[in-house]
Structure formats: C-alpha cells, structure tokens
Write a protein that holds these residues in place. Structure first.
Motif, PDB file in Angstrom:
ATOM      1  N   ILE A  71       0.831  -1.208   0.000  1.00 25.44           N
ATOM      2  CA  ILE A  71       0.000   0.000   0.000  1.00 25.44           C
ATOM      3  C   ILE A  71       0.866   1.258   0.000  1.00 25.44           C
ATOM      4  O   ILE A  71       0.604   2.201  -0.750  1.00 25.44           O
ATOM      5  CB  ILE A  71      -0.948  -0.008   1.219  1.00 25.44           C
ATOM      6  CG1 ILE A  71      -1.931  -1.184   1.117  1.00 25.44           C
ATOM      7  CG2 ILE A  71      -1.722   1.313   1.304  1.00 25.44           C
ATOM      8  CD1 ILE A  71      -2.790  -1.370   2.352  1.00 25.44           C
ATOM      9  N   CYS A  72       1.901   1.286   0.825  1.00 23.76           N
ATOM     10  CA  CYS A  72       2.758   2.479   0.881  1.00 23.76           C
ATOM     11  C   CYS A  72       3.454   2.709  -0.454  1.00 23.76           C
ATOM     12  O   CYS A  72       3.576   3.854  -0.913  1.00 23.76           O
ATOM     13  CB  CYS A  72       3.786   2.338   2.003  1.00 23.76           C
ATOM     14  SG  CYS A  72       3.083   2.471   3.667  1.00 23.76           S
ATOM     15  N   LEU A  95      15.497  -1.308   4.757  1.00 25.35           N
ATOM     16  CA  LEU A  95      15.194  -0.651   6.028  1.00 25.35           C
ATOM     17  C   LEU A  95      13.730  -0.848   6.395  1.00 25.35           C
ATOM     18  O   LEU A  95      13.398  -1.130   7.558  1.00 25.35           O
ATOM     19  CB  LEU A  95      15.525   0.839   5.932  1.00 25.35           C
ATOM     20  CG  LEU A  95      15.391   1.659   7.215  1.00 25.35           C
ATOM     21  CD1 LEU A  95      16.269   1.094   8.327  1.00 25.35           C
ATOM     22  CD2 LEU A  95      15.743   3.120   6.950  1.00 25.35           C
ATOM     23  N   GLU A  96      12.845  -0.740   5.409  1.00 23.68           N
ATOM     24  CA  GLU A  96      11.425  -0.962   5.672  1.00 23.68           C
ATOM     25  C   GLU A  96      11.174  -2.401   6.121  1.00 23.68           C
ATOM     26  O   GLU A  96      10.393  -2.651   7.050  1.00 23.68           O
ATOM     27  CB  GLU A  96      10.605  -0.645   4.422  1.00 23.68           C
ATOM     28  CG  GLU A  96       9.103  -0.728   4.653  1.00 23.68           C
ATOM     29  CD  GLU A  96       8.294  -0.366   3.418  1.00 23.68           C
ATOM     30  OE1 GLU A  96       7.075  -0.171   3.572  1.00 23.68           O
ATOM     31  OE2 GLU A  96       8.861  -0.299   2.302  1.00 23.68           O
ATOM     32  N   ALA A  97      11.841  -3.342   5.473  1.00 23.52           N
ATOM     33  CA  ALA A  97      11.676  -4.749   5.863  1.00 23.52           C
ATOM     34  C   ALA A  97      12.210  -5.001   7.268  1.00 23.52           C
ATOM     35  O   ALA A  97      11.626  -5.787   8.037  1.00 23.52           O
ATOM     36  CB  ALA A  97      12.403  -5.646   4.858  1.00 23.52           C
ATOM     37  N   PRO A 151      17.060  12.511   3.703  1.00 23.76           N
ATOM     38  CA  PRO A 151      15.713  12.931   3.286  1.00 23.76           C
ATOM     39  C   PRO A 151      14.668  11.873   3.624  1.00 23.76           C
ATOM     40  O   PRO A 151      14.956  10.670   3.638  1.00 23.76           O
ATOM     41  CB  PRO A 151      15.854  13.097   1.764  1.00 23.76           C
ATOM     42  CG  PRO A 151      17.315  13.275   1.529  1.00 23.76           C
ATOM     43  CD  PRO A 151      18.016  12.473   2.583  1.00 23.76           C
ATOM     44  N   LEU A 152      13.468  12.326   3.884  1.00 26.56           N
ATOM     45  CA  LEU A 152      12.385  11.422   4.280  1.00 26.56           C
ATOM     46  C   LEU A 152      12.156  10.351   3.226  1.00 26.56           C
ATOM     47  O   LEU A 152      12.089  10.635   2.027  1.00 26.56           O
ATOM     48  CB  LEU A 152      11.086  12.217   4.489  1.00 26.56           C
ATOM     49  CG  LEU A 152       9.854  11.374   4.864  1.00 26.56           C
ATOM     50  CD1 LEU A 152      10.012  10.808   6.272  1.00 26.56           C
ATOM     51  CD2 LEU A 152       8.582  12.212   4.755  1.00 26.56           C
ATOM     52  N   ASP A 153      12.023   9.107   3.680  1.00 25.80           N
ATOM     53  CA  ASP A 153      11.651   8.024   2.783  1.00 25.80           C
ATOM     54  C   ASP A 153      10.805   7.003   3.539  1.00 25.80           C
ATOM     55  O   ASP A 153      10.554   7.146   4.747  1.00 25.80           O
ATOM     56  CB  ASP A 153      12.878   7.380   2.132  1.00 25.80           C
ATOM     57  CG  ASP A 153      13.852   6.740   3.131  1.00 25.80           C
ATOM     58  OD1 ASP A 153      13.396   6.185   4.149  1.00 25.80           O
ATOM     59  OD2 ASP A 153      15.067   6.795   2.885  1.00 25.80           O
ATOM     60  N   ALA A 154      10.362   5.977   2.819  1.00 28.28           N
ATOM     61  CA  ALA A 154       9.463   4.981   3.409  1.00 28.28           C
ATOM     62  C   ALA A 154      10.141   4.184   4.512  1.00 28.28           C
ATOM     63  O   ALA A 154       9.480   3.733   5.457  1.00 28.28           O
ATOM     64  CB  ALA A 154       8.948   4.051   2.314  1.00 28.28           C
TER      65      ALA A 154
END
Length: 202
Positions: A71-72, A95-97, A151-154
């Motif tokens: 979804i993201c 990193l998300e995982a 910088p901002l990321d998921a």
C-alpha cells in the motif's frame, strides 16, 4: 475516493496513515475503522483481503491492495512523492523490511500475552522475539543512522512506526538503552505532524 480499512492501534495501519499524510493523499481516502482479531476476523475485511489482515486499501477502480508495504509503495507511486527513490531504493526497502520484521516480532509478543494465558504462555518464545528486535535495534544504531538522518523516505516512516509501537506495547523493555543515536533520531522524527496526528490510543 479510495477507502482504507484500518484498526487502531495497528502499527501497520499507522505506517499507511503517516504515508497518506506525507504524500498529501489523506483527503483522497476514506478511513474506515472496524473490529478485527486474529481469532475473529471481520467478514467485511476478509471479503477484501482473504488473509483477514489490516490495512486494506480499496482503490478507485475497486481493486484492493493489502500489506502495508504494498500500500505504501502504491500511494507513493500515485503521489509521485519520492519515498522510494530509485537511487537508493534497495536500501529503503531493506530498512522498511527491517522495521516490519521488528513489528512482526513485537506483535508476536503482544499476541502471546493476549491469547495464550496461564500455562499456555510461552516465555521462551517471547524472549526469542525480543532478541530479534534487539538485533534490529543494534543494526539501526550501528549502520543505519546516516540513512535515517537523510531525506524522508518509506524506510524512515517504517522505523518511526516500529519504535512507536515498542513504546506503546513494550515500553518496559527500554529499547532506548544502548541506542542513544537512534533515540535522538526518534525524538525528532516523532515530532513530525504526521506522527503526532497518528499517535495510537489504547
């Protein structure tokens, strides 16, 4: 209008909610709350997601997406927000995982206490889950701080929501102990309007 099926205080729902705010898509999605449990899934939800898990996003064309990572990624694609920048997409996904793996372990601990009371409770299992989280925290402190400061990321959103869930359900474990850089980063990240607006209750 898209529809997001959610349940507070799910950290996976929070990831999507934060992403909606950060991508500017929040006004294009109807947030639908419901009751759901691994032992008693909501029939309305299982009709959308056969796994019976939240979040689930019904797109404008009627198709449904589920799993917060899917979804993201979709929302970022729609908005063109750059939360999965091509130049470092594999780092972002890893990193998300890592953050989602922390959540999986933290939720397993929560469910063990909630659904397996008395003699059924398995303390060794709980401790094994915390060891996974402890290793992930050490990895974040040891090798991911420069990425988190960028910088901002998921990946950052996922880590922020994972740490927030540890505060909510496992605060007594004191995840900040031994991770001063990560604790300082989280203090700043948690102050973002998107994080403040989505602080879980209950």
């Amino acid at each position: 209008m898209m529809k997001l099926y959610k349940l507070s205080p799910s950290p996976y729902v929070r990831k999507v909610h934060v992403t909606l705010i950060e991508t500017g898509l929040i006004d294009q999605v109807e947030l639908i709350s419901g009751a759901n449990s691994p032992l008693d899934p909501d029939p309305a939800l299982t009709a959308l997601n056969p796994l019976g898990k939240i979040p689930a996003l019904v797109r404008d064309d009627g198709g449904t997406l589920y799993d917060s990572r899917v979804i993201c990624r979709y929302l970022d694609h729609v908005a063109g927000a750059g939360l999965y920048p091509e130049t470092r997409v594999w780092d972002v996904l890893t990193l998300e995982a890592t953050a989602d793996g922390m959540l999986d372990a933290a939720l397993a601990m929560t469910y063990e206490a909630r659904f397996r009371e008395g003699e059924k409770f398995w303390p060794e299992w709980v401790e094994a889950q915390w060891v996974k989280i402890a290793r992930a925290l050490a990895a974040l402190e040891g090798r991911w701080m420069s990425h988190l400061a960028g910088p901002l990321d998921a990946g950052q959103i996922a880590v922020g929501c994972a740490l927030g869930y540890l505060d909510l359900r496992h605060d007594a474990r004191g995840w900040r102990n031994g991770h001063p850089s990560l604790a300082r980063w989280y203090e700043g990240f948690a102050a973002r309007p998107s994080m403040q607006e989505t602080v879980p209750k209950g």
